[in-house]
Each structure stands twice: as C-alpha cells, then as structure tokens.
Design a protein around this motif. Structure first.
Motif, PDB file in Angstrom:
ATOM      1  N   ILE A  22       0.846  -1.189   0.000  1.00 46.57           N
ATOM      2  CA  ILE A  22       0.000   0.000   0.000  1.00 46.57           C
ATOM      3  C   ILE A  22       0.881   1.237   0.000  1.00 46.57           C
ATOM      4  N   VAL A  23       0.279   2.368  -0.317  1.00 49.49           N
ATOM      5  CA  VAL A  23       1.055   3.573  -0.510  1.00 49.49           C
ATOM      6  C   VAL A  23       1.763   4.017   0.767  1.00 49.49           C
ATOM      7  N   SER A  24       1.203   3.735   1.912  1.00 51.94           N
ATOM      8  CA  SER A  24       1.886   4.086   3.157  1.00 51.94           C
ATOM      9  C   SER A  24       3.214   3.347   3.290  1.00 51.94           C
ATOM     10  N   ASP A  25       3.289   2.121   2.737  1.00 53.59           N
ATOM     11  CA  ASP A  25       4.559   1.390   2.744  1.00 53.59           C
ATOM     12  C   ASP A  25       5.604   2.134   1.912  1.00 53.59           C
ATOM     13  N   LEU A  26       5.166   2.656   0.784  1.00 55.87           N
ATOM     14  CA  LEU A  26       6.077   3.403  -0.094  1.00 55.87           C
ATOM     15  C   LEU A  26       6.545   4.687   0.593  1.00 55.87           C
ATOM     16  N   ILE A  27       5.611   5.430   1.172  1.00 57.05           N
ATOM     17  CA  ILE A  27       5.966   6.698   1.810  1.00 57.05           C
ATOM     18  C   ILE A  27       6.985   6.470   2.925  1.00 57.05           C
ATOM     19  N   ALA A  28       6.850   5.353   3.622  1.00 62.25           N
ATOM     20  CA  ALA A  28       7.775   5.054   4.719  1.00 62.25           C
ATOM     21  C   ALA A  28       9.212   4.856   4.234  1.00 62.25           C
ATOM     22  N   GLU A  29       9.395   4.568   2.945  1.00 58.92           N
ATOM     23  CA  GLU A  29      10.741   4.342   2.415  1.00 58.92           C
ATOM     24  C   GLU A  29      11.386   5.600   1.850  1.00 58.92           C
ATOM     25  N   LEU A  30      10.631   6.700   1.739  1.00 56.67           N
ATOM     26  CA  LEU A  30      11.185   7.897   1.115  1.00 56.67           C
ATOM     27  C   LEU A  30      12.326   8.496   1.928  1.00 56.67           C
ATOM     28  N   GLN A  31      12.086   8.729   3.199  1.00 60.40           N
ATOM     29  CA  GLN A  31      13.108   9.367   4.018  1.00 60.40           C
ATOM     30  C   GLN A  31      14.365   8.507   4.146  1.00 60.40           C
ATOM     31  N   PRO A  32      14.252   7.180   4.363  1.00 56.06           N
ATOM     32  CA  PRO A  32      15.480   6.374   4.378  1.00 56.06           C
ATOM     33  C   PRO A  32      16.262   6.422   3.060  1.00 56.06           C
ATOM     34  N   LEU A  33      15.565   6.401   1.929  1.00 51.17           N
ATOM     35  CA  LEU A  33      16.259   6.492   0.645  1.00 51.17           C
ATOM     36  C   LEU A  33      16.994   7.821   0.511  1.00 51.17           C
ATOM     37  N   LEU A  34      16.328   8.905   0.883  1.00 48.80           N
ATOM     38  CA  LEU A  34      16.959  10.207   0.789  1.00 48.80           C
ATOM     39  C   LEU A  34      18.132  10.328   1.756  1.00 48.80           C
ATOM     40  N   ALA A  35      17.975   9.739   2.940  1.00 50.40           N
ATOM     41  CA  ALA A  35      19.066   9.784   3.913  1.00 50.40           C
ATOM     42  C   ALA A  35      20.289   9.034   3.402  1.00 50.40           C
ATOM     43  N   GLU A  36      20.073   7.859   2.802  1.00 51.09           N
ATOM     44  CA  GLU A  36      21.177   7.109   2.227  1.00 51.09           C
ATOM     45  C   GLU A  36      21.864   7.921   1.128  1.00 51.09           C
ATOM     46  N   SER A  37      21.051   8.565   0.309  1.00 51.58           N
ATOM     47  CA  SER A  37      21.605   9.333  -0.801  1.00 51.58           C
ATOM     48  C   SER A  37      22.400  10.525  -0.296  1.00 51.58           C
ATOM     49  N   ASP A  38      21.918  11.197   0.744  1.00 54.59           N
ATOM     50  CA  ASP A  38      22.646  12.327   1.299  1.00 54.59           C
ATOM     51  C   ASP A  38      23.989  11.866   1.863  1.00 54.59           C
ATOM     52  N   GLY A  39      23.998  10.669   2.453  1.00 56.35           N
ATOM     53  CA  GLY A  39      25.226  10.155   3.040  1.00 56.35           C
ATOM     54  C   GLY A  39      26.263   9.756   2.013  1.00 56.35           C
ATOM     55  N   GLU A  40      25.813   9.453   0.786  1.00 58.27           N
ATOM     56  CA  GLU A  40      26.733   8.991  -0.247  1.00 58.27           C
ATOM     57  C   GLU A  40      27.394  10.141  -0.993  1.00 58.27           C
ATOM     58  N   ARG A  41      26.872  11.353  -0.830  1.00 59.62           N
ATOM     59  CA  ARG A  41      27.409  12.465  -1.619  1.00 59.62           C
ATOM     60  C   ARG A  41      28.476  13.223  -0.848  1.00 59.62           C
TER      61      ARG A  41
END
Length: 504
Positions: A485-504
């Motif tokens: 469900i869409v709430s599952d997707l929304i829950a993954e947004l911040q972790p993905l962005l956090a990982e990306s911020d850490g890689e740059r």
C-alpha cells in the motif's frame, strides 16, 4: 535455478527506435567494414554467453528460428550450444529455403557443425529453455496463424525463455503487442536498446533486459539522435541540491495541496505526507470542511484548512510558493470552483487526478505546470480511447505536451516524462506491479511538488520524483508486492533520501 545478472547500472541510458538501430547496423557494415556475418556471430555469441550465465545448469534448449536475421542469430546460438554439448532442437518457422546473406551463412555453419533443423510443429512439452529467434524488430503486422500459435505455446510452456533483440510480437518502438507476444524471462538487445522494451507491455514481455553493443565503434552512434533515455534513482539522486547548515524551512517551499472533497480526504493527506517525507519545508492542505479537523490527527506537521467557498482559498494561495491541485478534489461544483481559483494565480502547479479530469473539460496551456496523468486521464485529456494511448505511449505523451504545455508525466509501466526543450523523452525503468494500488499517484504528486519547492526545475523535479517514487516502491516491495500500500512506499522515502545524502 536461473542466476540473476546485474541490470540497471550496466544498461546504456540511450534508447532508440528500431529503424535507428537498423541504421546503426548498416553503418557498422558499410562505414566500418564489419561483415554482416561477423555481427551475427557476435550477436549469437553474446546471447549464448548470457544464456550460460543466467542458466548455467541448462542441458537442452529449443531454438525457434524465423526466416530473417533474428533467425540467423538463433542459428549461431544453436551452433555454439551444440559445440558445448548442450542438446539442441532448432525448429524453423517460415521459408528457410530462401535464407540469404548472413542468415544463410549462419544456417549453413550450424548444419556443418552437425546441427539439425526441423520444421516447427509444436513446442516440445519437456522443453527446458526456449530461445525466441523469430522476428526481433522485423515485425510490422499482428501475429496470426502458426506464428501466433508458436508464441502461445511458448508462453504456456513451463520453460524459461530467452528472447533475441526484442520478444517476438512486441512492437519495438511503442511497447504494444502485435496480436500476440512472447513473454520472455530475459531479453538480450543488440547494438542499441529499443525504447518499446521499457514501457507499456514491454516490461511484461521482456523480463530481465541485457545488452551487448557487439563491439560496434562508438563513433557511429553520433549520426543517430537518441529517441528516448532511460532514467533511474541511482542517476537522478545526483540532481538533489545539498542543504546548507544554515537552512530553514522557508528555503524548501510552502506547498499548498488543494483537494479532498467530501469523503475523499485521504488523497491530500497522502500527498502531504509524501511531500514532507521528500523534504518540503511546509505543507498546507485546503480541503472540505467536513474532514478538515481530523486530517492531521496522525500527522500534525500538516497544516489543514477547511475551505467552503472559493474566496476562502485566497489567503492560502498567496502564502504558498507552489500548488498541488487535484488529489481527491472531485468534479462537482466545489472542486471546480477551487480548481478555477487556483489556476487564476501565478504559481507553479502539479496537477493530478480530478484536476486533470476538470482540465480535460476545458483544455488550456501553461508553461509552469506538471501534469501527471495515468492512461485513463491521458485519454480524457486527448479525447481518445485508452487503447490508443497504450498503443503508442511515446506519441501520447508528445501530444499531451503539444496540447497542454509544461511537463507531462504519463504514468504506468515505464513512466514517460517530457517537457519543454529538446531533451529526449525520459523513461523510468524502476517500479513494480505492487504499486498498482490506490493512492500511489497522490504520493507522486506530493513528491514532485516537494522537489520543485526545494529548487529543482519542474522537468528535473518530475524526473527525479518519478524515480524516487519508483525506487521507494521497489524498496517496499522487497517484503512482497501483493498487498503493498502507498503508506509502505511513503515510509521508504526518508530512508532512501538519507542514504543518498550520506553517499554524496
């Protein structure tokens, strides 16, 4: 068991129409002096290498060979398999007595090596692996007769299927099915990736997509302007600006979401949370008074305002820096009045759902909006049938751009994005069937709007937003696609962005 191969990081970004790839093939032969038979040898060898890598334990294969160059590639693969002590049954469809050029040479080389070719009657019921070498890009009409029957038998078989260049029956330029199409486990594409493999029914038919350029010199590609380009989150994450340590919420946009007619309050709520999780500075929601008091009970960061009359919207509009218009808006008088009020203001817009349905009633152009239709909404915007949209999604997204301006996001398997300027259409190659559930479009609206608020140009925000949305859906689907469900997707947004911020 099949062995997975690396995919997105190793595939080229450039996508082409079939005629462009044929032109590249001709240039390799005529300008670079590479014999046609040598290119066919390379194609068959590349396909055989992928077969061995993905199915290392296979001991027998069935090759369905058509009467053209795709069949010639199949003859080369069959010869190599035979030479590696893999049992081969090569089944011919069409007039192989009339084979010419490289395909005829490949067929002769297979027979000289001790290979046997026999007319097709049926796909053997005990087939372990099937190689589809029937048509590739050389099909211009719907499959029928024995061709359609062969495809149906392939798809009914329990065997894995490797398609050469393009699954037979799939239109290489559009991703539509020509009557019937092979549903391959994997497809190996040669010289240039075909754009139709990545959108519409292309992902259904192609399975894992692999690529081999056949050692064609890079310089010949300069003559062909790519027709589309493949995008994913690994690439798009680089577009996100770094945040200064001195940043404040005002630096990241004040998004106003307009929607949520009576009984549809969930849509703007989902868009709002997705925007916050993507980094929006502030999110306000203008919604029907009937549920305004409860919309932010579980997400107090959202500023929710009940709006009964259009005039009550004015103060919210003027405090906002951009607008998301349409989630749960409805098409009754209340929604129409808010829709018109929002469009009268000079603010960047992301328009979705009923905002698009209302726009279809009275089409107009703007340069500062992002429209995000699914195929049904696209059909209404173009006043055509959904089947026409899906028959050629590339043409549909271009027509939408010409009629409505701004940036167009045509959602679906292989979402397409186009905007002003000369950049080729972008095709997102992430996402999964689990995302076919309610509210996914609302989340995408919030994500794209949040990225515009953080400083990305609308076209870049649309591309990055689509890929972030798809990557979050793929991350959520690691726990299973069915029931996502869409709430599952929304829950993954911040972790993905956090990982990306850490890689740059």
């Amino acid at each position: 068991m099949p062995r997975e191969l690396p995919e997105s990081q190793r595939l080229p970004r450039a996508l082409y129409r079939a005629e462009q790839v044929r032109a590249l093939d001709r240039a390799a032969i005529e300008q670079e002096g590479i014999p046609a038979f040598e290119l066919m040898e390379r194609a068959g060898a590349a396909a055989f290498s992928i077969l061995r890598s993905r199915w290392p334990e296979v001991r027998s294969i069935v090759v369905l060979a058509g009467p053209g160059n795709n069949g010639g590639d199949g003859y080369v693969l069959a010869r190599l398999a035979h030479q590696h002590q893999i049992a081969v049954r090569l089944l011919m469809l069409g007039e192989h007595q009339g084979l010419r050029g490289a395909a005829a040479a490949a067929a002769q080389a297979y027979q000289d090596a001790g290979g046997v070719a026999e007319p097709f009657t049926r796909v053997p019921p005990d087939a372990e692996l099937i190689v589809d070498a029937l048509f590739g890009t050389g099909l211009g009409r719907p499959l029928s007769g024995i061709w359609a029957e062969a495809v149906a038998q392939c798809n009914a078989s329990r065997a894995a299927i490797l398609a050469l260049d393009v699954p037979s029956g799939l239109q290489a330029d559009t991703g539509a099915i020509l009557g019937a199409a092979v549903e391959a486990s994997a497809t190996v594409s040669f010289i240039g990736l075909k754009q139709g493999v990545f959108t519409g029914r292309g992902p259904d038919c192609s399975g894992l997509v692999c690529f081999d350029g056949l050692r064609v010199p890079a310089r010949i590609y300069a003559a062909e302007v790519l027709s589309a380009r493949r995008i994913d989150w690994n690439q798009q994450v680089r577009l996100l600006p770094r945040r200064r340590r001195s940043a404040n919420k005002g630096d990241f946009g004040h998004l106003l979401i307009i929607g949520g007619a009576a009984g549809m309050g969930g849509a703007p709520r989902l868009a709002g949370e997705a925007a916050l999780r993507t980094g929006a500075g502030r999110v306000s929601i203008a919604t029907h008074p009937g549920h305004a008091s409860v919309l932010n009970l579980t997400r107090p960061e959202l500023m929710v305002h009940g709006v009964r009359e259009p005039a009550e919207l004015d103060a919210l509009l003027h405090r906002s820096s951009l607008i998301a218009l349409g989630p749960g808006l409805g098409q009754a008088d209340w929604g129409l009045a808010l829709f018109e009020r929002a469009l009268a203001l000079d603010r960047p817009l992301v328009v979705d759902a009923d905002g698009l349905n209302l726009l279809a009633r009275a089409p107009r152009r703007r340069d500062d909006w992002v429209l995000t239709p699914h195929p049904g909404e696209a059909a209404r915007l173009l006043d055509i049938a959904v089947s026409e949209v899906e028959a050629d999604r590339f043409a549909a997204v271009q027509r939408l751009s010409e009629r409505y301006g701004g940036v167009i996001v045509l959602k679906g398997a292989g979402t397409l994005i186009t905007g002003p300027g000369t950049r080729p259409i972008a095709v997102c190659t992430q996402g999964n069937p689990g995302m076919a559930s309610a509210g996914m479009g609302d989340a995408l609206t919030g994500i794209i709007a949040a990225l515009i608020g953080q400083g990305l140009e609308p076209a870049l925000a649309a591309e990055a937003g689509v890929c972030l949305h798809a990557a979050a859906g793929d991350r959520a689907a690691e726990r299973g696609q069915r029931g996502l469900i869409v709430s599952d997707l929304i829950a993954e947004l911040q972790p993905l962005l956090a990982e990306s911020d850490g890689e740059r």
